[in-house]
Each structure stands twice: as structure tokens, then as C-alpha cells.
Design a protein around this motif. Structure first.
Motif, mmCIF file in Angstrom:
data_model
loop_
_atom_site.group_PDB
_atom_site.id
_atom_site.type_symbol
_atom_site.label_atom_id
_atom_site.label_comp_id
_atom_site.label_asym_id
_atom_site.label_seq_id
_atom_site.Cartn_x
_atom_site.Cartn_y
_atom_site.Cartn_z
ATOM 1 N N ALA A 250 0.814 -1.220 0.000
ATOM 2 C CA ALA A 250 0.000 0.000 0.000
ATOM 3 C C ALA A 250 0.849 1.272 0.000
ATOM 4 N N THR A 251 2.134 1.142 0.322
ATOM 5 C CA THR A 251 2.987 2.330 0.368
ATOM 6 C C THR A 251 4.184 2.218 -0.576
ATOM 7 N N ALA A 252 4.306 1.077 -1.243
ATOM 8 C CA ALA A 252 5.511 0.801 -2.046
ATOM 9 C C ALA A 252 5.792 1.897 -3.070
ATOM 10 N N GLU A 253 4.732 2.460 -3.654
ATOM 11 C CA GLU A 253 4.944 3.449 -4.720
ATOM 12 C C GLU A 253 5.487 4.774 -4.198
ATOM 13 N N GLN A 254 5.422 4.951 -2.889
ATOM 14 C CA GLN A 254 5.892 6.233 -2.329
ATOM 15 C C GLN A 254 7.405 6.286 -2.165
ATOM 16 N N GLY A 255 8.080 5.178 -2.454
ATOM 17 C CA GLY A 255 9.538 5.184 -2.455
ATOM 18 C C GLY A 255 10.131 5.238 -1.056
ATOM 19 N N TRP A 256 11.375 5.705 -0.967
ATOM 20 C CA TRP A 256 12.067 5.667 0.323
ATOM 21 C C TRP A 256 12.897 6.930 0.501
ATOM 22 N N ARG A 257 13.292 7.172 1.767
ATOM 23 C CA ARG A 257 14.219 8.257 2.088
ATOM 24 C C ARG A 257 15.268 7.704 3.039
ATOM 25 N N PRO A 258 16.486 8.277 3.033
ATOM 26 C CA PRO A 258 17.537 7.734 3.924
ATOM 27 C C PRO A 258 17.190 7.858 5.397
ATOM 28 N N THR A 259 16.412 8.890 5.754
ATOM 29 C CA THR A 259 16.011 9.014 7.158
ATOM 30 C C THR A 259 14.493 9.063 7.252
ATOM 31 N N VAL A 260 13.999 8.606 8.404
ATOM 32 C CA VAL A 260 12.558 8.618 8.654
ATOM 33 C C VAL A 260 12.325 9.110 10.086
#
Ligand code: SAM
Length: 232
Positions: free
Chosen positions: A64-74
Motif C-alpha cells: 500500500a505504500t511501495a509506490e511512495q519510495g524511500w528516504r535515507p532518514t525517517v
């Protein structure tokens, strides 16, 4: 280097939206559901021997969130949603490879029609694609002395009450979902409010099964106000 995976199963869960799903497995023991294996993996041979294990690891896709990609920090909820830490120091859904890992209780293996694993205590959205299943081995997987960084053991934050006006609908729904009261208690005790926002006027909605549960939080008490049937 790249690999391609396909789903070997699909989760059937009471959690129909992300909001209010516990942040880790095992926090809501009344969350019962199934992993239904998909062809060509839905054969009894593929799960032979699994029934002897009380718990299993599920590897899955945060679809459900895969398309939102990633960031090095959260910003983990554990830190109040303000401080940033590295994505690999967290269980965030926003990862380079959107793969999750949850240990759940295995209640049974049903091979009457295809293969379905009856499970309990999952932190998974309905429809989550499963990419692998492995038995949980306590003698290697349990590390009682492990340190937990910035993520100490969760505590149940809220007391949970049911307003008398919610009782008739709750009782009617409980005939269809015997674990409903326990599930609502488990989920609300974890305080699913974003950033622990403290607005006693605000009424929240959360979807469990085909029900919309309306509740508010006043002075550390989550009060269920209504149990409504969602539109089909
Ligand atoms: N136990 C897993 C892990 O450590 O990889 C998941 C942890 S993650 C913090 C748990 C949260 O993922 C849940 O509270 C829910 O909001 C979210 N979630 C569950 N299933 C999902 C899915 N299929 N797609 C996107 N988010 C999902």
C-alpha cells in the motif's frame, strides 16, 4: 544486482486500512486472519510439517505504500514523529525494497481446498502480498538479552470503554465477529492516534472487518461511540 519476486500468498486480515494497525505483530492477539497460498504454491506438500510450529515468519510487501519510495532518514512514531533516524534503524514501511517481516502465531493449516494458514496477532493490511513463509525457531530467533535502541517495549497506553449507545450494534456485530470486542480493545489500547494528538473533541474512525468503529479519546480513555456497517 536485482531479483524479481512474486507473491506466494495473500493475507486476509480484519485491518482494511493502515490507520490503527498495530506497529508490530503480537500487540493485538485478537487479530485473526489467514494467509491464503496462491497457485502454484497452494499445494499441501509445500506446507507439510509446518503444523508443528506455533509461530511463523511472514515476509511480505508493503504494497500500500511501495509506490511512495524511500528516504535515507525517517521519523519513527516512537520518537514522537520529530527526530530523524536512518531508515535501516527502523521498521518503517518506506524502504528501498518495501519488504516487511512479521512473526505471527500459527493456529492451523487448512489443506481442504488449496492451502490456508490460520494466523493470529498480525500487523498486516488486508490483501498484503506474502513472498515467503518460514518457521519461527525460538532457540535462534529469540534473543532475550537484546538491546532495543530508541524503541523500548511498547506499553498499552489507553484504557478502553464502550459507550452504552454503541452496545446494541457491538453485540450484533460480535455475532459475526466473536473477537471484535477483544480486537477493538487491543487496537485502541495501543493509542493509534497520530503523534499522540490530544484533542478530546476529535472523533476518529477506524475500519475493522466491514465495520467503521467511531471513537474518541479523553484523559487517557479511548471511548467507542459507535459501531457502523460500512457501505459494500
Ligand atoms: N512487522 C513488520 C516489520 O517489522 O517489517 C511491519 C512493521 S510496520 C512499522 C507495521 C505497519 O505497517 C502497520 O502499522 C501498518 O500501518 C503498515 N502496514 C501493514 N501492512 C501494510 C501493507 N501491506 N502496505 C503498507 N503498509 C502496511
Amino acid at each position: 544486482m536485482s531479483w524479481q519476486f512474486e507473491a506466494i500468498g495473500r493475507v486476509e486480515s480484519p485491518y482494511k486500512e493502515k490507520f490503527a494497525i498495530p506497529r508490530q505483530p503480537g500487540l493485538a492477539a485478537h487479530a485473526k486472519g489467514r494467509v491464503v497460498l496462491l497457485p502454484p504454491y497452494d499445494v499441501a506438500d509445500a506446507v507439510r510439517g509446518l503444523e508443528g510450529f506455533s509461530h511463523i515468519w511472514l515476509s511480505f510487501i508493503f504494497h500500500a505504500t511501495a509506490e511512495q519510495g524511500w528516504r535515507p532518514t525517517v521519523r519513527p512514531p516512537k520518537l514522537g514523529g520529530n527526530a530523524r533516524v536512518g531508515v535501516f534503524a527502523t521498521r518503517s514501511t518506506f524502504r528501498p525494497n518495501p519488504i516487511g517481516l512479521s512473526v505471527v502465531r500459527l493456529l492451523g493449516v487448512d489443506i481442504r481446498k488449496g492451502v490456508a494458514l490460520e494466523i493470529e496477532g498480525m500487523d498486516l493490511l488486508d490483501g498484503t502480498p506474502i513472498i515467503d513463509i518460514k518457521p519461527y525457531l525460538p532457540f535462534v530467533d529469540s534473543q532475550p538479552g537484546a538491546s532495543m535502541g530508541f524503541a523500548p517495549e511498547p506499553v498499552a497506553f489507553l484504557q478502553v470503554m464502550f459507550h452504552p449507545q454503541a452496545e446494541p450494534a457491538l453485540q450484533a456485530a460480535s455475532c459475526r465477529y466473536p473477537d471484535l470486542v477483544g480486537l477493538i480493545r487491543d487496537v485502541l489500547a495501543q493509542d493509534p492516534r497520530p503523534g499522540y494528538a490530544d484533542d478530546p473533541e476529535r472523533v476518529y474512525g477506524m475500519q475493522l472487518y466491514d465495520l467503521n468503529i467511531r471513537w474518541r479519546c479523553v484523559a487517557g480513555v479511548a471511548e467507542v461511540l459507535a459501531v457502523e456497517q460500512t457501505q459494500a
